[in-house]
Write an enzyme that holds these catalytic residues in place. Structure first.
Site, PDB file in Angstrom:
ATOM      1  CB  THR A 292      -0.767   0.331   1.354  1.00  0.00           C
ATOM      2  OG1 THR A 292      -1.574  -1.006   0.409  1.00  0.00           O
ATOM      3  CG2 THR A 292      -1.421   1.283   1.137  1.00  0.00           C
TER       4      THR A 292
ATOM      5  CB  SER B 299      -1.381 -11.403  -0.190  1.00  0.00           C
ATOM      6  OG  SER B 299      -1.947 -10.293   0.857  1.00  0.00           O
TER       7      SER B 299
ATOM      8  CD  GLN C 255      -4.982 -21.441  18.986  1.00  0.00           C
ATOM      9  OE1 GLN C 255      -6.441 -20.754  18.749  1.00  0.00           O
ATOM     10  NE2 GLN C 255      -5.458 -22.655  18.071  1.00  0.00           N
TER      11      GLN C 255
END
Ligand code: ASP
Length: 344
Positions: free
Chosen positions: A17, A63, A280
């Site tokens: 970005t 990504s 997690q």
């Protein structure tokens, strides 16, 4: 006192970005030409450092990041290592924590700053966070103390915070403050002054840089959840070529005690698949044996990942397997800090 213009920084622009502007005709975000960077950020001229740019071709959304791209990134740093005082990597935020972790393990004996940064809003937007992130990342890459770099490690700088790269995770998709270092203190805060927390920054070791470029893709990630099925676990553990698995467990390293689950992991370990237990949770650590729900995991030979992030565990395994170490050496190294990625 060193003249600022004696300091040279290589900016490596991979995409993301930060390097976007809105096309005036179509209104969509498109990468802008870095040759025009001084028009986008006129204040860059005030820095008085020698700034050079290396732009990836094509530019990528992070990504689409791959180990091959990390290899290119490491090669660019290696080839330019002697010519620059520091490096700034402009990168999409989505996989920045993976890339910064991978580079930290690939660059052994790093004695110069490699500062990753990006932004949530493109540089061309009025309210962009990219301008401040970019300028401060350059300042950090150039910062010296008695002619030696202040931050000789791979870091992420985002929204006033400097974090060790292999301790960082992206946890917010919208806030400018998008990254967190849940288990390690910040290396610096940027406010009116740059406040470096030297006691937390890796020390220079003055050894020659070694670059480990071969990464193994034979690693996997399994996040446990209530209701996980035997068929699903087996399909992961029987993936062809699998050499190592990061097992993301609940809390301090807990998972179901169902016999089929423990048996499946046991037979994977017997096949020399390395399994590392990572929590997690963003903060806190795995303590296998604290609860009954993790005792079995410890007994069958699963490696407790302590407070390592998933991003760091995966990329560390990729690099260690790529370096050709055997299973027991990797098991040992996964429990040691090799780049400050784990508290021991
Ligand atoms: N999708 C973008 C990327 O990671 C988002 C960003 O740049 O922050 O490349």
């Amino acid at each position: 006192m060193l003249n600022q213009t004696d300091t040279s920084i290589l900016v490596i622009y991979t995409g993301g970005t930060i390097g976007m502007i809105r096309d005036e005709v179509s209104g969509v975000l498109v990468p802008f030409n870095f040759e025009n960077i001084y028009e986008q950020i006129p204040s860059l001229k005030k820095l008085h450092y020698q700034l050079d740019f290396h732009c990836f071709e094509p530019l990528m959304d992070s990504s689409n990041m791959t180990p091959e791209v990390w290899e290119s990134l490491a090669s660019i740093i290696q080839q330019n290592y002697e010519d620059y005082d520091g490096f700034v990597v402009l990168h999409g935020s989505d996989t920045m924590a993976y890339s910064a972790s991978a580079l930290s393990f690939m660059l052994e004996n790093l004695n110069k700053p490699v500062i990753f940064t990006g932004s949530q809003l493109p540089l061309g937007e009025l309210r962009t966070d990219g301008r401040e992130n970019f300028i401060t990342a350059i300042e950090i890459a150039a910062a010296k103390d008695d002619e030696t770099p202040l931050v000789p490690e791979v870091c992420i700088y985002f929204e006033n915070q400097l974090m060790r790269g292999n301790r960082s995770v992206k946890y917010n998709a919208e806030n400018f403050n998008a990254f967190r270092s849940g288990n390690y203190p910040l290396l610096a805060n940027a406010g009116v002054y740059m406040n470096y927390h030297r006691e937390h920054i890796l020390k220079l070791n003055f050894k020659k840089l070694k670059v480990h470029k071969k990464l193994s893709a034979e690693v996997g990630l399994l996040k446990v959840f209530p209701g996980i099925t035997q068929a699903f676990v087996n399909s992961i553990l029987n993936s062809p070529g699998l050499k190592a698995l990061v097992l993301e467990t609940f809390g301090s390293g807990n998972a179901t005690t169902e016999k089929w689950f423990v048996d499946a992991l046991t037979s994977a370990i017997k096949k020399d698949i390395i399994i590392v237990n990572v929590s997690q949770c963003i903060t806190g650590r795995v303590e296998q044996g604290k609860y009954e729900t993790s005792t079995g995991l410890k007994q069958i030979g699963i490696i407790g990942g302590n407070d390592i992030t998933t991003e760091a565990a995966l990329t560390k395994l990729m690099v260690l397997i790529g370096r050709g170490f055997n299973v027991s050496t990797i098991n040992n190294l996964m429990q040691q800090s090799i780049r400050g990625e784990i508290t021991v």
